[in-house]
Write a protein that holds these residues in place. Structure first.
Motif, PDB file in Angstrom:
ATOM      1  N   ASP A   1      -1.817  49.893  22.224  1.00  0.00           N
ATOM      2  CA  ASP A   1      -3.082  50.624  22.185  1.00  0.00           C
ATOM      3  C   ASP A   1      -2.893  52.039  21.646  1.00  0.00           C
ATOM      4  OD1 ASP A   1      -4.299  48.404  23.195  1.00  0.00           O
ATOM      5  OD2 ASP A   1      -4.656  49.226  25.183  1.00  0.00           O
ATOM      6  N   TRP A   2      -1.754  52.658  21.976  1.00  0.00           N
ATOM      7  CA  TRP A   2      -1.471  53.999  21.465  1.00  0.00           C
ATOM      8  C   TRP A   2      -1.152  53.951  19.974  1.00  0.00           C
ATOM      9  CZ3 TRP A   2      -3.164  57.983  23.871  1.00  0.00           C
ATOM     10  CH2 TRP A   2      -3.267  57.981  25.253  1.00  0.00           C
TER      11      TRP A   2
ATOM     12  N   VAL B   1      -3.070  55.900  16.769  1.00  0.00           N
ATOM     13  CA  VAL B   1      -2.418  56.624  15.660  1.00  0.00           C
ATOM     14  C   VAL B   1      -2.839  56.021  14.320  1.00  0.00           C
ATOM     15  CG1 VAL B   1      -0.184  57.153  14.595  1.00  0.00           C
ATOM     16  CG2 VAL B   1      -0.473  57.400  17.066  1.00  0.00           C
ATOM     17  N   ALA B   2      -2.857  54.689  14.241  1.00  0.00           N
ATOM     18  CA  ALA B   2      -3.265  54.014  13.002  1.00  0.00           C
ATOM     19  C   ALA B   2      -4.698  54.388  12.632  1.00  0.00           C
ATOM     20  CB  ALA B   2      -3.126  52.502  13.156  1.00  0.00           C
TER      21      ALA B   2
ATOM     22  N   VAL C   1     -11.911  57.021  12.962  1.00  0.00           N
ATOM     23  CA  VAL C   1     -11.558  58.142  13.837  1.00  0.00           C
ATOM     24  C   VAL C   1     -12.305  58.044  15.167  1.00  0.00           C
ATOM     25  CG1 VAL C   1     -11.770  60.642  14.122  1.00  0.00           C
ATOM     26  CG2 VAL C   1     -10.810  59.722  12.017  1.00  0.00           C
ATOM     27  N   LEU C   2     -13.576  57.685  15.115  1.00  0.00           N
ATOM     28  CA  LEU C   2     -14.368  57.564  16.342  1.00  0.00           C
ATOM     29  C   LEU C   2     -14.075  56.269  17.096  1.00  0.00           C
ATOM     30  CD1 LEU C   2     -17.810  58.896  15.053  1.00  0.00           C
ATOM     31  CD2 LEU C   2     -16.137  60.105  16.493  1.00  0.00           C
TER      32      LEU C   2
ATOM     33  N   LEU D   1      -2.438  50.498   3.855  1.00  0.00           N
ATOM     34  CA  LEU D   1      -2.868  49.097   3.929  1.00  0.00           C
ATOM     35  C   LEU D   1      -2.270  48.436   5.166  1.00  0.00           C
ATOM     36  CD1 LEU D   1      -4.088  46.432   2.854  1.00  0.00           C
ATOM     37  CD2 LEU D   1      -2.049  46.219   1.387  1.00  0.00           C
ATOM     38  N   ALA D   2      -0.992  48.693   5.422  1.00  0.00           N
ATOM     39  CA  ALA D   2      -0.332  48.115   6.602  1.00  0.00           C
ATOM     40  C   ALA D   2      -1.014  48.588   7.890  1.00  0.00           C
ATOM     41  CB  ALA D   2       1.157  48.475   6.618  1.00  0.00           C
ATOM     42  N   LEU D   3      -1.351  49.861   7.968  1.00  0.00           N
ATOM     43  CA  LEU D   3      -2.058  50.371   9.151  1.00  0.00           C
ATOM     44  C   LEU D   3      -3.437  49.724   9.286  1.00  0.00           C
ATOM     45  CD1 LEU D   3      -1.186  54.192   9.027  1.00  0.00           C
ATOM     46  CD2 LEU D   3      -0.210  52.441  10.527  1.00  0.00           C
TER      47      LEU D   3
END
Length: 182
Positions: A3-4, A8-9, A65-66, A127-129
């Motif tokens: 979850d953390w 970050v992603a 972001v939200l 893309l990976a994120l």
């Protein structure tokens, strides 16, 4: 821990989208010029793409972001990164020397091809994120967790014992009631 990592992603990918779109919004002609420079789209749609892309980037960034509609937004994010990787690789393969237009600007510039590997690597990482968020959209500090609480956003360890329903109404509870009646 996942979850953390998702948080970050979301923040990294969303932040990049917001910055990229915000830098292009005040200069729509440069955005159109950047899209045109790739010479991949029909001229009839180049202006529309050039004008709408910065808006889409900001919206994607804000949603990430939200932490709202994370899976859907991440799918769009991933598709855009695939398109950008293909566009940059295509320009490189055709011997073009253009500014990618990722953060504004665009058009032909000398020695741009030297930047292509780094730009592709950056987009592959983003893309990976994005793909991580497609597979695991639940993350910490997401507004989605508040707006749409569901079991997909929580593990059993996250639910206090008071909130776990008792056996009333379940088959197990009915069996206990029947046993007590005997």
């Amino acid at each position: 821990m996942k979850d953390w990592f998702g948080l970050v992603a979301r923040l990294v990918t969303g932040g990049v989208w917001i910055v990229a779109g915000a830098l292009k919004l005040p200069h729509p002609d440069e955005s159109v010029r950047a899209v045109r420079a790739y010479d991949l789209l029909p001229e009839a749609i180049v202006p529309a793409v050039g004008h709408l892309l910065p808006v889409l980037e900001v919206v994607i960034g804000l949603c990430l972001v939200l932490g709202v509609v994370v899976r859907g937004t991440s799918v769009v994010s991933a598709l855009l990164f695939v398109a950008f990787i293909i566009g940059i690789a295509s320009a490189w393969a055709r011997g073009m020397s253009i500014d990618c237009g990722c953060f504004g600007g665009g058009g032909e510039i000398p020695d741009a091809a030297a930047k292509y590997p780094g730009e592709i690597a950056r987009d592959v990482g983003l893309l990976a994120l994005s793909l991580w968020l497609v597979v695991r959209p639940a993350s910490r500090l997401a507004l989605e967790n508040v707006l749409f609480p569901s079991s997909t956003h929580h593990t059993d360890d996250d639910i206090p014992d008071d909130d776990i329903p008792d056996d009333e109404g379940s088959l197990h509870g009915a069996e206990e009631d029947l046993a007590q009646d005997r």
